[in-house]
Scaffold this active site. Structure first.
Site, PDB file in Angstrom:
ATOM      1  N   GLY A 121      24.380  16.224  56.890  1.00  7.74           N
ATOM      2  CA  GLY A 121      23.324  16.357  57.895  1.00  7.74           C
ATOM      3  C   GLY A 121      22.536  17.643  57.701  1.00  7.74           C
ATOM      4  O   GLY A 121      22.789  18.644  58.370  1.00  7.74           O
ATOM      5  N   GLU A 239      29.840  22.952  36.944  1.00  8.28           N
ATOM      6  CA  GLU A 239      28.980  22.760  35.782  1.00  8.28           C
ATOM      7  C   GLU A 239      27.630  22.228  36.247  1.00  8.28           C
ATOM      8  O   GLU A 239      27.555  21.241  36.951  1.00  8.28           O
ATOM      9  CB  GLU A 239      29.666  21.764  34.844  1.00  8.28           C
TER      10      GLU A 239
END
Lengths: 387, 443
Positions: A121, A239
């Site tokens: 949200g 990553e």
């Protein structure tokens, strides 16, 4: 400058490849318990939450190993490593960093076990690109926060059991980034209403979410009150080169080339048409550029240098390709492109392409429009004045 | 009121098969797992001075996948750029060479070449035994980028030193190396490549010039076109057809029947012209016999040339981006630096995207020269194709973003527009190289 892997990394790549080969054969994919088995096996390998610390059930994978795992899985067309996408990507990492011991015990195992979905949200009707100005209000009342306000573009809200929610607890701060509070909210709490929004491709994976006097116990506060902005950033070594995205794009290019070989356009095979060949080759070149850009970003990350705005380069390429692939396919298909669910005559799923032409906004707009990416590059890297 | 989709809880309420379909739906229509973190990334981009937790796992430091410059490469770059700052006088910058006659231009470039030579910056890629620096292909790329970024003119014999010398080193006999290299190294000879003919077609198909065998050598009659520095070159690498293959010869301007001249060119520091051959005798001593399969040798030479040109392009386009960015910070209109306006800052951001992506593609191609020759054709084609389109756009946008002042001869930005026009067709334009990408990709 070097493009080789270490022997350890090569060994890990071989391990992942062998695993994918063994578990992703066409027969295995057709077996009834395929996904359940897959999830169980990758969980045992600790490849679910691979970048999470081992102490919390993750794999403790380094940056380079993450790249290898993601790239190989993408190449193999593997199912996801765990189904709880947002939980694995950022809810879990945020709980690991800012959560209480109770929150960690309660939520982390469920995320790794794909028990249920989390939604996010963040965006509000008035605050999309300008997220930090959010206005959804939370007021402390005894042992609870009372929430009133609205969120929008909340992906998979209808399917989620929990939401990570950004609210404003202080409306009088000098800096809009202060006064934001992060709460973990159960989606069946009284006062929450989810209204799915139908998108132009016919799907309705995102929704509006309304909060009317929704009461959230204080133990669901994540991080400190008023410091919720920091919670949105995971400090896990995640990553971010986008190299696995490239493997997906390569597959998309291959499908488009297949289509070109099997489609007649303006009286001849599309793949023999110079303008089509050039567009395919350009897409190929941009994908390769993204891969190499990703390796340069990765190099920075591996050296411990901060990595932020450069990734906007590949997001712009990604946006271009998302639109280009669909448009290129439609041009090749001609009038037939207008039929939704048309018969597959070419060995290529033609229905894929009309969908592609309508669903690019999720990639192009989601997470910051191309113009936002250009602003980021111009202001943060080139040092041009903010407007 | 609570309104949920019937299956609120994915794994609890859906069968696994349905879950997979759902995930595929996410994958195809909504977002892939990696894209799903866009919201998070976006938030992280906006967080000022993001605190990095101590819990952040340290990554392996032994990885060899490294796209930054190696310490040796970075030192090479630093050394050359420092040297350029100290040694490139205003009078020798490319901008100062406009409007000169070919002779005057030659003299100015000779002066610059002497300066480069005195600093030991000629023939960087040559082995040390032939008077070079023994630089790697990657360092040669860095050298060209830095040279162009500094606004330096080409040395008289950039092509000769960058490609002609190395071609003789690769394909020539010891005797030929002894005979040709010293004069190329000390600048008494000016070498160039004479590859193209009337068809302007790269590769074996573009070579119609045919040698008539004579006494173990050949007689040549015909013409080569678009030869860089044709008017001042003294030594030409000339491929021609003979015995069903492509043969390379070294042709000297002093040989009887050889004529050459340069044309006026749009980029005045990139002169090109014609080489005419009227019954010219090529002795066996002048044939570079080490070529073996001549067509393959030609293909590799063309790739090396395209890599070199792409390196020059990236140095130039990065400089054009820098000049234009600075102008956008300095120029005030409507009460603010024009770089504040998105109509100006967005094209500048696009320039950055294009320069960095071109650079990634180029570095990989340069790496392939020595480390993975089988990938060189495709890597080169991608780099030159992408850079050709990018530089064209940057040249135009650079001038346009300057406004009227960009149209003046006084401002440097116009030099880069001209350079982009030279670079587009040089050793294959975007169309040519994208077609190679398509063919090599099997479609």
């Amino acid at each position: 400058m070097d493009f080789k892997l270490t022997p350890d990394e090569e060994a890990f790549r071989d391990e992942v490849r062998a695993f994918a080969k063994e578990n992703l054969s066409p027969e295995a994919r057709k077996s009834p318990g395929f996904l359940a088995n897959w999830l169980k096996k990758v969980r045992e390998k600790r490849w679910v939450g691979f970048n999470w610390p081992e102490a919390y059930g993750g794999g403790g994978g380094g940056i380079m190993e993450q790249v290898i795992l993601k790239e190989e899985m993408a190449k193999a067309g593997a199912p996801p490593l765990g189904l709880c996408l947002m939980g694995l990507q950022w809810v879990g990492p945020a709980i690991i960093e800012y959560g209480t011991e109770e929150q960690k015990q309660k939520f982390l195992p469920d995320i790794l076990d794909s028990k249920y979905q989390w939604c996010t949200g963040y965006s509000e009707p008035g605050f999309g690109s300008d997220l930090a100005s959010l206005q959804c209000k939370a007021v402390r009342d005894g042992d609870e926060y009372v929430i009133n306000g609205q969120k929008i573009w909340t992906s998979i809200a209808s399917w989620s059991k929990w939401m990570i929610l950004l609210t404003r607890t202080d409306f009088n701060t000098a800096d809009k980034h202060d006064g934001i509070t992060c709460l973990l909210v159960e989606m069946d709490s009284p006062g929450i209403e989810v209204r799915p929004i139908k998108n132009m491709a016919g799907g309705s994976l995102f929704a509006e979410v309304f909060f009317e006097n929704v009461r959230v116990p204080v133990e669901n506060l994540l991080g400190d009150e008023g410091k919720g902005w920091a919670v949105t950033v995971s400090a896990l070594a995640h990553e971010r080169s986008g190299i696995s995205e490239v493997a997906g794009l390569v597959r998309q290019l291959e499908k488009t080339v297949e289509l070109a070989k099997h489609t007649r356009h303006n009286g001849r095979r599309a793949s023999e048409q110079p303008s089509i060949r050039r567009r395919l080759a350009k897409a190929d070149t941009i994908i390769e550029g993204m891969r190499l850009n990703g390796q340069r970003f990765l190099t920075k990350q591996l050296k411990g240098e901060p990595l932020s705005s450069e990734t906007s380069i590949n997001k712009l390429h990604r946006a271009f390709l998302a639109i280009e692939f669909g448009d290129l396919a439609l041009e090749m298909l001609g009038n037939a492109s207008q039929y939704l669910g048309s018969e597959d005559t070419s060995g290529v799923d033609q229905n894929l392409w009309p969908n592609g032409v309508l669903d690019w906004p999720t990639v192009v707009i989601g997470g910051g429009t191309p113009n936002i990416q250009r602003n980021i590059i111009a202001e943060r890297i080139l040092g041009l004045p903010k407007d | 009121m609570v309104s949920h989709h019937p299956s609120v809880n994915l794994a609890l309420h859906l069968t696994l098969h349905e879950s997979l379909r759902f995930i595929n739906l996410l994958d195809g229509i909504f977002l892939t797992p990696s894209e799903a973190c866009y919201y998070n990334r976006q938030a992280s981009l906006r967080l000022r001075a993001a605190p990095r937790a101590a819990s952040c796992r340290t990554t392996k430091e032994v990885s060899l996948v490294d796209l930054s410059l190696s310490p040796a490469e970075a030192a090479f770059q630093q050394e050359f750029s420092t040297w350029l700052k100290a040694n490139l006088p205003e009078s020798q910058r490319a901008a100062s060479l406009q409007g000169l006659s070919e002779e005057e231009g030659l003299k100015a470039r000779r002066d610059w070449e002497r300066t480069l030579g005195a600093g030991g910056w000629l023939g960087v890629s040559w082995p040390k035994e032939y008077g070079g620096r023994g630089a790697t292909a990657m360092e040669q790329v860095i050298y060209l980028e830095e040279l162009l970024a500094a606004g330096a003119p080409n040395a008289v014999d950039a092509l000769g030193r960058g490609l002609v010398g190395p071609t003789i080193i690769d394909l020539g006999s010891d005797e030929q190396k002894q005979r040709f290299l010293p004069s190329l190294a000390d600048g008494t000879a000016i070498g160039t490549l004479a590859l193209l003919e009337d068809s302007d077609l790269l590769g074996p198909d573009g070579i119609a010039l045919t040698g008539a065998e004579e006494g173990g050598g050949y007689r040549l009659t015909g013409a080569k076109r678009f030869v860089h520095d044709a008017g001042v070159a003294t030594l030409f690498i000339v491929p021609f057809r003979a015995g069903g293959d492509i043969v390379f010869a070294v042709v000297q301007s002093s040989t009887e029947g050889v004529g050459s001249r340069s044309h006026h060119t749009m980029d005045e520091t990139k002169r090109m012209g014609d080489l005419t051959l009227d019954n010219v005798l090529v002795t066996p001593d002048d044939v570079l016999a080490g070529a073996g399969d001549g067509a393959s040798a030609l293909a590799r030479l063309l790739d090396l040339a395209a890599v070199a040109v792409t390196a020059e392009m990236i140095g130039a386009m990065d400089r054009a981006r820098e000049i234009t960015t600075q102008y956008a910070k300095d120029r005030i209109q409507f009460g603010a630096p024009i770089g504040k306006y998105q109509g100006v800052k967005h094209p500048l951001a696009e320039m950055y995207v294009d320069v960095e992506t071109s650079r990634s593609l180029l570095y990989y191609a340069a790496w392939c020269v020595q480390e993975k020759p089988q990938d060189l054709p495709l890597a080169t084609a991608r780099a030159k194709a992408y850079a050709s389109e990018a530089f064209t756009r940057i040249g135009i946008d650079g001038v346009q973003l300057h406004g009227a002042i960009g149209f003046t001869a006084e401002y440097d930005i116009q030099l880069y527009l001209k350079r982009s026009k030279w670079a587009l067709p040089a050793f294959g334009d975007a169309e040519f190289h994208y077609e190679r990408v398509a063919s090599l990709g099997g479609y």
